[in-house]
Design a protein around this motif. Structure first.
Motif, PDB file in Angstrom:
ATOM      1  N   PRO A  38     -11.509 -27.410  25.732  1.00 39.03           N
ATOM      2  CA  PRO A  38     -12.604 -26.797  26.495  1.00 39.03           C
ATOM      3  C   PRO A  38     -12.039 -25.862  27.556  1.00 39.03           C
ATOM      4  O   PRO A  38     -10.888 -26.001  27.974  1.00 39.03           O
ATOM      5  CB  PRO A  38     -13.308 -27.998  27.139  1.00 39.03           C
ATOM      6  CG  PRO A  38     -12.256 -29.050  27.223  1.00 39.03           C
ATOM      7  CD  PRO A  38     -11.369 -28.851  26.025  1.00 39.03           C
ATOM      8  N   ARG A  39     -12.835 -24.878  27.952  1.00 40.13           N
ATOM      9  CA  ARG A  39     -12.363 -23.946  28.979  1.00 40.13           C
ATOM     10  C   ARG A  39     -12.041 -24.663  30.280  1.00 40.13           C
ATOM     11  O   ARG A  39     -11.090 -24.319  30.976  1.00 40.13           O
ATOM     12  CB  ARG A  39     -13.417 -22.855  29.208  1.00 40.13           C
ATOM     13  CG  ARG A  39     -13.589 -21.916  28.019  1.00 40.13           C
ATOM     14  CD  ARG A  39     -14.589 -20.813  28.341  1.00 40.13           C
ATOM     15  NE  ARG A  39     -14.751 -19.909  27.203  1.00 40.13           N
ATOM     16  CZ  ARG A  39     -15.575 -18.860  27.201  1.00 40.13           C
ATOM     17  NH1 ARG A  39     -16.305 -18.598  28.293  1.00 40.13           N
ATOM     18  NH2 ARG A  39     -15.666 -18.083  26.137  1.00 40.13           N
ATOM     19  N   HIS A  43     -14.244 -31.025  31.465  1.00 43.50           N
ATOM     20  CA  HIS A  43     -15.322 -31.279  30.518  1.00 43.50           C
ATOM     21  C   HIS A  43     -14.900 -32.213  29.381  1.00 43.50           C
ATOM     22  O   HIS A  43     -15.754 -32.694  28.634  1.00 43.50           O
ATOM     23  CB  HIS A  43     -15.839 -29.969  29.935  1.00 43.50           C
ATOM     24  CG  HIS A  43     -16.545 -29.115  30.953  1.00 43.50           C
ATOM     25  ND1 HIS A  43     -16.803 -27.772  30.747  1.00 43.50           N
ATOM     26  CD2 HIS A  43     -17.027 -29.409  32.176  1.00 43.50           C
ATOM     27  CE1 HIS A  43     -17.426 -27.282  31.814  1.00 43.50           C
ATOM     28  NE2 HIS A  43     -17.573 -28.259  32.691  1.00 43.50           N
ATOM     29  N   ALA A  47     -13.412 -29.626  22.362  1.00 45.72           N
ATOM     30  CA  ALA A  47     -14.806 -29.167  22.245  1.00 45.72           C
ATOM     31  C   ALA A  47     -14.999 -28.551  20.866  1.00 45.72           C
ATOM     32  O   ALA A  47     -14.062 -27.981  20.287  1.00 45.72           O
ATOM     33  CB  ALA A  47     -15.116 -28.142  23.326  1.00 45.72           C
ATOM     34  N   ASN A  91     -18.578 -31.683  23.807  1.00 46.33           N
ATOM     35  CA  ASN A  91     -17.296 -31.992  24.426  1.00 46.33           C
ATOM     36  C   ASN A  91     -16.900 -33.418  24.093  1.00 46.33           C
ATOM     37  O   ASN A  91     -17.722 -34.346  24.194  1.00 46.33           O
ATOM     38  CB  ASN A  91     -17.381 -31.827  25.945  1.00 46.33           C
ATOM     39  CG  ASN A  91     -17.615 -30.376  26.346  1.00 46.33           C
ATOM     40  OD1 ASN A  91     -17.020 -29.470  25.784  1.00 46.33           O
ATOM     41  ND2 ASN A  91     -18.504 -30.164  27.308  1.00 46.33           N
TER      42      ASN A  91
END
Length: 579
Positions: A38-39, A43, A47, A91
């Motif tokens: 995930p960026r 999170h 993802a 996520n």
């Protein structure tokens, strides 16, 4: 082991189940379903975009798909939690045991960790450097040499059958200029003043060629007319220059599998055969090109020429292959050379050109597409310029070369390993500033030092345990399972698990700079963990007696395995200690 690929399989299996249950329609294409970090690491660990990319073809709300999919994913023992975010992103947070097991697997696989079968043995020709055999390799060619060699190694690591190739441009007028320039150095070796006219090559490097000519011919050529010595001197000088170029490349750690001579295309019907192949496909015609755009050259005039209908294959304009006087253009032997590559059975062709060859990209791709009936992929990479600095000032030209800074100038200043890494700290099509002072700094701002320091730190720990000569696979049997509890430890483990995915992404996009970037990020995570141990003694790799902790060593050892593999791919020797 590729943990991201494993979790993607989990996602695809869950989607298949949803299809079987009638939640999703049959016939959906899962090719664009991805599993990535995930960026924002907060999170989760991974993802997936599955619900987002399938919503439209499934005719369903993405968040509804995500909710159903998350229920399936949560049932897997590797998954600690699943969260549906925004319009339908999913996520995943994996259990700590997954990361500990991943470290153990890395040690067991050792040098095999991260290697991919993605290439499936497909044959790839990587042509790079290919500088004219008229002088030493300059700094711009050096960047192309590093990029090409690293790309070839990356593709091999990803399962391709790679040939490194150098195209010797020995068929044009420049080699006649070389012969005349070398002859003047031959005269100098015989005691005469050389007459280096404008347009000749003035560099001191040709003095050695002149001395070699004198050793072979004595003074016998001095009274011989040019038309009687030009062919032999051209061949002699070209061979001498290629020996020097090979030696320069070896200094950088670059070894070619094949050297292909442009001259071999002339007088052998190979150019004619390539053009005839295009003609049979209806792609050769006699015509007059439109005048060039912008300011009209004074010597331009409309002339009927033999043209390649390259616009049918994506080029901007059709390209001349034969001039109005019947001689071949520069493009004609290039077509024949690429036809030879196609005939040699390569599945993919990669050409690495200098920044000034931007206009060649579309025509080369058009030629390969036509000659292979679209079966051979062709990628052309442009390598941008390098600006050199020292003591805050631009680094000037080499006296030996006469007009430019050479590969040996750079390597003599900082070494081959530093040269190679720095040349990969920018994407190939971005300009690069090379500061001789900064690349030797021992600081976090110097990526070469920072990555090597991480590897050296691990090796130091292993030596203190008496394990310096053991491989990771051998050592893994003497260690406890990885014990990862702190967020900093898990961050390093996540980065290590991402290595196989990064290899495949870099190979797919022909971007070896991604490997350098990844190594710097891994080193940064490892140094952060190391420094955190200054405050929390439970995180230290050494106990109070300065001996390695068996439960902490697996993670450090895995870091050295990946850094060693990554640096080796880039042609760099991993540091055992920092001096």
């Amino acid at each position: 082991m590729n943990l991201f690929a494993d979790i993607r399989v989990l996602v695809i299996d869950a989607l298949d189940t949803l299809v079987t249950e009638g939640v999703l329609p049959s016939g959906l294409d899962f090719a664009n379903v991805a599993v990535e970090p995930p960026r924002d690491p907060l999170h989760g660990d991974m993802a997936t975009n599955a619900a987002m990319v399938l919503a439209k073809p499934a005719g369903a709300n993405p968040r509804e798909i995500a909710t159903k999919l998350s229920e399936k994913l949560a049932a897997d023992m590797r998954v600690e939690s699943v969260d549906v975010a925004g319009p339908g992103f999913i996520n995943l947070r994996l259990s700590d045991a997954v990361w500990s097991n991943a470290i153990d697997t890395i040690l067991q696989q050792d040098t095999g960790y991260g290697r991919s079968r993605m290439g499936q043995g497909r044959k790839v020709n990587v042509e790079f450097v290919s500088t004219n055999p008229t002088g030493p390799i300059h700094v711009g060619h050096t960047r192309g040499a590093v990029f090409g060699d690293a790309l070839a190694s990356l593709l091999q690591y990803a399962g391709y059958d790679v040939t490194r190739e150098y195209y010797i441009n020995d068929g044009g007028a420049q080699v006649d200029v070389l012969a005349r320039s070398a002859f003047e150095r031959y005269r100098e070796a015989c005691g005469f003043n050389p007459e280096i006219a404008e347009g000749m090559y003035p560099g001191d490097y040709l003095r050695a060629v002149g001395e070699a000519m004198k050793a072979k011919y004595g003074e016998s050529l001095l009274s011989t007319p040019e038309d009687q010595w030009i062919d032999e001197v051209r061949t002699f000088a070209t061979d001498q220059m290629m020996d020097m170029i090979r030696s320069d490349l070896e200094t950088l750690g670059v070894s070619m599998d094949n050297f292909f001579s442009e001259k071999s295309l002339y007088g052998t019907n190979r150019i004619e055969s390539a053009i005839a192949e295009l003609d049979e496909k209806g792609l050769i015609y006699e015509g007059v090109l439109e005048p060039p755009k912008g300011k009209m050259p004074e010597d331009w005039e409309p002339r009927e020429q033999t043209l390649f209908r390259s616009t049918d294959l994506g080029d901007d304009v059709d390209r001349p292959v034969k001039k109005s006087d019947g001689s071949w253009t520069y493009f004609a032997p290039d077509i024949a050379y690429h036809y030879d590559k196609v005939q040699r059975g390569f599945d993919e062709i990669i050409d690495i050109f200098g920044a000034d060859h931007g206009g060649y990209v579309k025509r080369i791709k058009a030629a390969v597409s036509a000659l292979s009936d679209g079966k051979v992929a062709c990628d052309v990479k442009l390598v941008q310029l390098v600006k050199l600095y020292k003591n805050g000032e631009p680094f000037k030209m080499s006296k030996r070369a006469g007009t430019f800074v050479t590969l040996r100038d750079v390597v003599d200043q900082v070494g081959a390993d530093v040269t190679r890494f720095v040349m990969l700290t920018r994407k190939n099509d971005a300009p690069l500033d090379f500061d001789f002072d900064k690349v030797l700094e021992q600081s976090k701002d110097n990526p070469v030092f920072y990555v090597q320091y991480a590897h050296a730190r691990v090796r130091s720990v292993l030596r203190k345990g008496g394990w310096g000569d053991m491989s990771a696979a051998e050592l893994s049997g003497h260690l406890d399972n990885a014990n990862l509890v702190d967020t900093a430890e898990l961050a390093v483990a996540r980065k290590l698990a991402d290595w196989p995915r990064q290899v495949e992404i870099a190979a797919k996009n022909h971007e070896p700079h991604r490997i350098a970037f990844y190594l710097y990020e891994l080193a940064s995570d490892f140094h952060s963990l190391w420094n955190k141990g200054n405050e929390d003694t439970s995180l230290r790799f050494l106990d109070e007696h300065d001996q390695p902790k068996a439960s902490k060593i697996p993670l450090a050892l895995a870091v050295s395995v990946v850094i060693s593999a990554g640096l080796g791919m880039l042609g760099i020797t991993p540091a055992e200690e920092m001096r």
